[in-house]
Design a protein around this motif. Structure first.
Motif, PDB file in Angstrom:
ATOM      1  N   GLN A 122    -118.667 -53.709 -12.830  1.00 35.87           N
ATOM      2  CA  GLN A 122    -119.167 -54.919 -13.214  1.00 35.87           C
ATOM      3  C   GLN A 122    -117.630 -55.504 -13.495  1.00 35.87           C
ATOM      4  OE1 GLN A 122    -122.889 -55.605 -14.830  1.00 35.87           O
ATOM      5  NE2 GLN A 122    -122.884 -53.516 -15.815  1.00 35.87           N
ATOM      6  N   ALA A 123    -116.748 -55.143 -14.385  1.00 33.21           N
ATOM      7  CA  ALA A 123    -115.532 -55.887 -14.345  1.00 33.21           C
ATOM      8  C   ALA A 123    -114.923 -56.185 -13.130  1.00 33.21           C
ATOM      9  CB  ALA A 123    -114.509 -55.036 -15.318  1.00 33.21           C
ATOM     10  N   VAL A 124    -114.527 -54.929 -12.054  1.00 35.79           N
ATOM     11  CA  VAL A 124    -114.179 -55.750 -10.687  1.00 35.79           C
ATOM     12  C   VAL A 124    -114.719 -56.880 -10.213  1.00 35.79           C
ATOM     13  CG1 VAL A 124    -113.949 -54.312  -8.263  1.00 35.79           C
ATOM     14  CG2 VAL A 124    -113.132 -53.110 -11.352  1.00 35.79           C
ATOM     15  N   ARG A 125    -116.075 -55.829 -10.004  1.00 33.82           N
ATOM     16  CA  ARG A 125    -116.682 -57.156  -9.054  1.00 33.82           C
ATOM     17  C   ARG A 125    -117.069 -58.815 -10.018  1.00 33.82           C
ATOM     18  NH1 ARG A 125    -123.713 -57.264  -9.535  1.00 33.82           N
ATOM     19  NH2 ARG A 125    -123.221 -57.393 -11.260  1.00 33.82           N
ATOM     20  N   TRP A 126    -116.609 -59.071 -10.942  1.00 36.67           N
ATOM     21  CA  TRP A 126    -116.801 -60.182 -11.494  1.00 36.67           C
ATOM     22  C   TRP A 126    -115.511 -60.728 -10.842  1.00 36.67           C
ATOM     23  CZ3 TRP A 126    -112.188 -62.512 -13.933  1.00 36.67           C
ATOM     24  CH2 TRP A 126    -112.510 -63.447 -14.709  1.00 36.67           C
ATOM     25  N   THR A 127    -113.857 -60.201 -11.132  1.00 37.17           N
ATOM     26  CA  THR A 127    -112.900 -60.009 -10.657  1.00 37.17           C
ATOM     27  C   THR A 127    -112.667 -60.607  -9.402  1.00 37.17           C
ATOM     28  OG1 THR A 127    -111.437 -57.990 -12.209  1.00 37.17           O
ATOM     29  CG2 THR A 127    -110.520 -59.526 -10.432  1.00 37.17           C
ATOM     30  N   GLN A 128    -113.233 -60.210  -8.163  1.00 36.09           N
ATOM     31  CA  GLN A 128    -113.869 -60.302  -7.107  1.00 36.09           C
ATOM     32  C   GLN A 128    -114.558 -61.359  -6.899  1.00 36.09           C
ATOM     33  OE1 GLN A 128    -116.643 -58.210  -4.552  1.00 36.09           O
ATOM     34  NE2 GLN A 128    -115.197 -57.812  -2.643  1.00 36.09           N
ATOM     35  N   GLN A 129    -114.806 -62.147  -7.802  1.00 35.87           N
ATOM     36  CA  GLN A 129    -116.130 -63.477  -7.051  1.00 35.87           C
ATOM     37  C   GLN A 129    -115.283 -64.241  -7.818  1.00 35.87           C
ATOM     38  OE1 GLN A 129    -119.703 -61.907  -9.014  1.00 35.87           O
ATOM     39  NE2 GLN A 129    -120.349 -61.364  -7.661  1.00 35.87           N
ATOM     40  N   HIS A 130    -114.655 -64.241  -9.054  1.00 37.35           N
ATOM     41  CA  HIS A 130    -114.108 -65.238  -9.993  1.00 37.35           C
ATOM     42  C   HIS A 130    -112.131 -65.317  -9.760  1.00 37.35           C
ATOM     43  CE1 HIS A 130    -117.583 -66.252 -11.898  1.00 37.35           C
ATOM     44  NE2 HIS A 130    -117.612 -65.469 -11.581  1.00 37.35           N
ATOM     45  N   ILE A 131    -112.003 -64.560 -10.158  1.00 34.20           N
ATOM     46  CA  ILE A 131    -110.224 -64.187  -9.996  1.00 34.20           C
ATOM     47  C   ILE A 131    -109.395 -65.454  -9.226  1.00 34.20           C
ATOM     48  CG2 ILE A 131    -109.043 -62.865  -8.262  1.00 34.20           C
ATOM     49  CD1 ILE A 131    -108.480 -62.650 -11.860  1.00 34.20           C
ATOM     50  N   ALA A 132    -110.273 -65.959  -7.649  1.00 32.79           N
ATOM     51  CA  ALA A 132    -109.424 -66.938  -7.261  1.00 32.79           C
ATOM     52  C   ALA A 132    -109.074 -68.703  -8.461  1.00 32.79           C
ATOM     53  CB  ALA A 132    -109.886 -67.815  -6.278  1.00 32.79           C
ATOM     54  N   GLU A 133    -110.196 -68.215  -9.285  1.00 35.95           N
ATOM     55  CA  GLU A 133    -109.553 -69.405 -10.132  1.00 35.95           C
ATOM     56  C   GLU A 133    -108.686 -69.809 -10.934  1.00 35.95           C
ATOM     57  OE1 GLU A 133    -113.270 -69.391 -12.149  1.00 35.95           O
ATOM     58  OE2 GLU A 133    -114.470 -69.630 -10.438  1.00 35.95           O
ATOM     59  N   TYR A 134    -107.774 -68.148 -10.760  1.00 34.15           N
ATOM     60  CA  TYR A 134    -106.809 -68.561 -12.065  1.00 34.15           C
ATOM     61  C   TYR A 134    -105.213 -68.291 -10.967  1.00 34.15           C
ATOM     62  CZ  TYR A 134    -110.265 -67.488 -15.455  1.00 34.15           C
ATOM     63  OH  TYR A 134    -111.366 -68.048 -16.080  1.00 34.15           O
ATOM     64  N   GLY A 135    -106.211 -68.055 -10.085  1.00 29.96           N
ATOM     65  CA  GLY A 135    -104.579 -67.879  -8.685  1.00 29.96           C
ATOM     66  C   GLY A 135    -104.614 -66.748  -8.535  1.00 29.96           C
ATOM     67  N   GLY A 136    -105.391 -65.452  -8.526  1.00 28.57           N
ATOM     68  CA  GLY A 136    -105.555 -64.197  -7.624  1.00 28.57           C
ATOM     69  C   GLY A 136    -106.560 -64.247  -6.744  1.00 28.57           C
ATOM     70  N   ASP A 137    -106.132 -63.786  -5.469  1.00 27.30           N
ATOM     71  CA  ASP A 137    -106.198 -62.994  -4.564  1.00 27.30           C
ATOM     72  C   ASP A 137    -107.247 -62.085  -4.259  1.00 27.30           C
ATOM     73  OD1 ASP A 137    -106.282 -62.767  -2.088  1.00 27.30           O
ATOM     74  OD2 ASP A 137    -104.699 -62.271  -0.890  1.00 27.30           O
ATOM     75  N   PRO A 138    -108.883 -62.133  -4.051  1.00 24.23           N
ATOM     76  CA  PRO A 138    -109.764 -61.149  -4.174  1.00 24.23           C
ATOM     77  C   PRO A 138    -109.826 -60.285  -3.497  1.00 24.23           C
ATOM     78  CG  PRO A 138    -110.582 -63.558  -4.401  1.00 24.23           C
ATOM     79  CD  PRO A 138    -109.505 -63.614  -4.340  1.00 24.23           C
ATOM     80  N   ASN A 139    -109.236 -60.675  -2.242  1.00 23.10           N
ATOM     81  CA  ASN A 139    -108.974 -59.110  -1.105  1.00 23.10           C
ATOM     82  C   ASN A 139    -107.601 -58.566  -1.802  1.00 23.10           C
ATOM     83  OD1 ASN A 139    -110.637 -60.440   0.397  1.00 23.10           O
ATOM     84  ND2 ASN A 139    -109.192 -62.224   1.410  1.00 23.10           N
ATOM     85  N   ARG A 140    -106.764 -58.115  -2.784  1.00 21.31           N
ATOM     86  CA  ARG A 140    -106.290 -57.934  -2.601  1.00 21.31           C
ATOM     87  C   ARG A 140    -105.753 -57.293  -4.192  1.00 21.31           C
ATOM     88  NH1 ARG A 140    -100.017 -59.410  -1.738  1.00 21.31           N
ATOM     89  NH2 ARG A 140    -101.192 -61.763  -2.430  1.00 21.31           N
TER      90      ARG A 140
END
Length: 294
Positions: A122-140
């Motif tokens: 679930q933490a990984v799924r949250w990251t995939q859905q939201h990490i772009a808001e923090y400058g992260g690449d959801p595909n990496r």
């Protein structure tokens, strides 16, 4: 965390953190920490207000390109540990151009290991859905862990069912960094019961051998598994050294891209404490794996 790894990990860790607490300010400026984000909806059944939370560390100076993401899962014998101890990993990763996510997850005796892996997914799924808001690449998105956390990271990287249960069509994890991993083959470990006090691990793993096998990454790794970095201390516990070597052999047999590094002289706890220093070999290999783009 087999073979007497239950011995207080937090005594040494907390002393180390106390000595280095002031040092946080010395290198905090290149990064920004966003604390205590709920990765499970507070309205969801079973939401744990402490354990279902994560911290994000993002580089303060960003290039405009989405940066790779590393999710760190702490160790602690599956019954202890906290994201708050590992701020230095988040800071170090962010300083090197990575968006870091440090997670909590539920622990024994409240839950068993399958539920811990569910939390990680679930933490990984949250990251995939939201990490772009923090400058992260959801595909990496990459997972990283030490000890029991490394075992959970390996499980999430190799067993896609944790993500299909969440409705995801594919496993989002692109690679795993395993630091002195425990629990790679708990099916074999718990069947043998070779060491004193091994009965304690029946609390997080239960008494069903089918469950032991189901949560052991050894039986899920396949030709389709993502690349892995595996680091083992030269003076770690024999059970970790042995299972890591067998895991390495299986990765080799299946043709999974990986690197195996034995770090001479390192015991189990120093294997994670060394991550305070930016230029250690784990970060060096990690940066190559995730391909930071400046």
């Amino acid at each position: 965390m087999p073979h007497r790894i239950i011995r207080p990990i937090f005594g040494l860790l907390l002393v180390f953190m106390a000595l280095l607490f002031v040092s946080d300010y010395a290198f905090a400026w290149p990064s920004r920490r966003i604390k205590d984000i709920a990765y499970v909806s507070p309205d969801a059944p079973g939401f744990d207000t402490e354990r279902h939370r994560l911290d994000v560390y993002q580089p303060r100076h960003q290039s405009g390109k989405k940066q790779p993401v590393v999710i760190f899962i702490h160790g602690g014998s599956w019954n202890s540990g906290s994201k708050n101890i590992y701020w230095f990993i988040g800071r170090r990763l962010a300083k090197q151009g990575i968006v870091a996510v440090i997670i909590n997850y539920r622990l024994a005796p409240d839950v068993e290991v399958p539920a811990m892996a569910d939390d990680g997914a679930q933490a990984v799924r949250w990251t995939q859905q939201h990490i772009a808001e923090y400058g992260g690449d959801p595909n990496r998105i990459f997972v990283m862990g030490h000890s029991a956390g490394a075992g959970l990271a390996a499980l999430l990287a190799t067993d896609n069912t944790y993500f299909s249960k969440l409705g995801l069509s594919a496993n989002p994890i692109k690679g795993a960094i395993l630091d002195d991993p425990a629990g790679l083959d708990m099916y074999d470990y718990l069947k043998k019961m070779e060491y004193p006090n091994d009965q304690q691990y029946l609390v997080p793993f239960g008494k069903n051998p089918d469950v032991w096998r189901a949560v052991s990454p050894m039986y899920h790794v396949s030709k389709a598994s993502p690349p892995m970095l595996l680091f083992v201390g030269g003076k770690t516990y024999p059970s970790i050294a042995n299972s890591s070597e067998r895991f390495r052999q299986k990765l080799t047999e299946l043709g999974v891209r990986h690197e195996f590094t034995l770090i001479p002289g390192k015991k189990h706890i120093p294997m994670v404490l060394q991550l305070f220093w930016q230029n250690n070999i784990i970060y060096q290999q990690l940066l190559k794996l995730v391909e930071v783009r400046k």
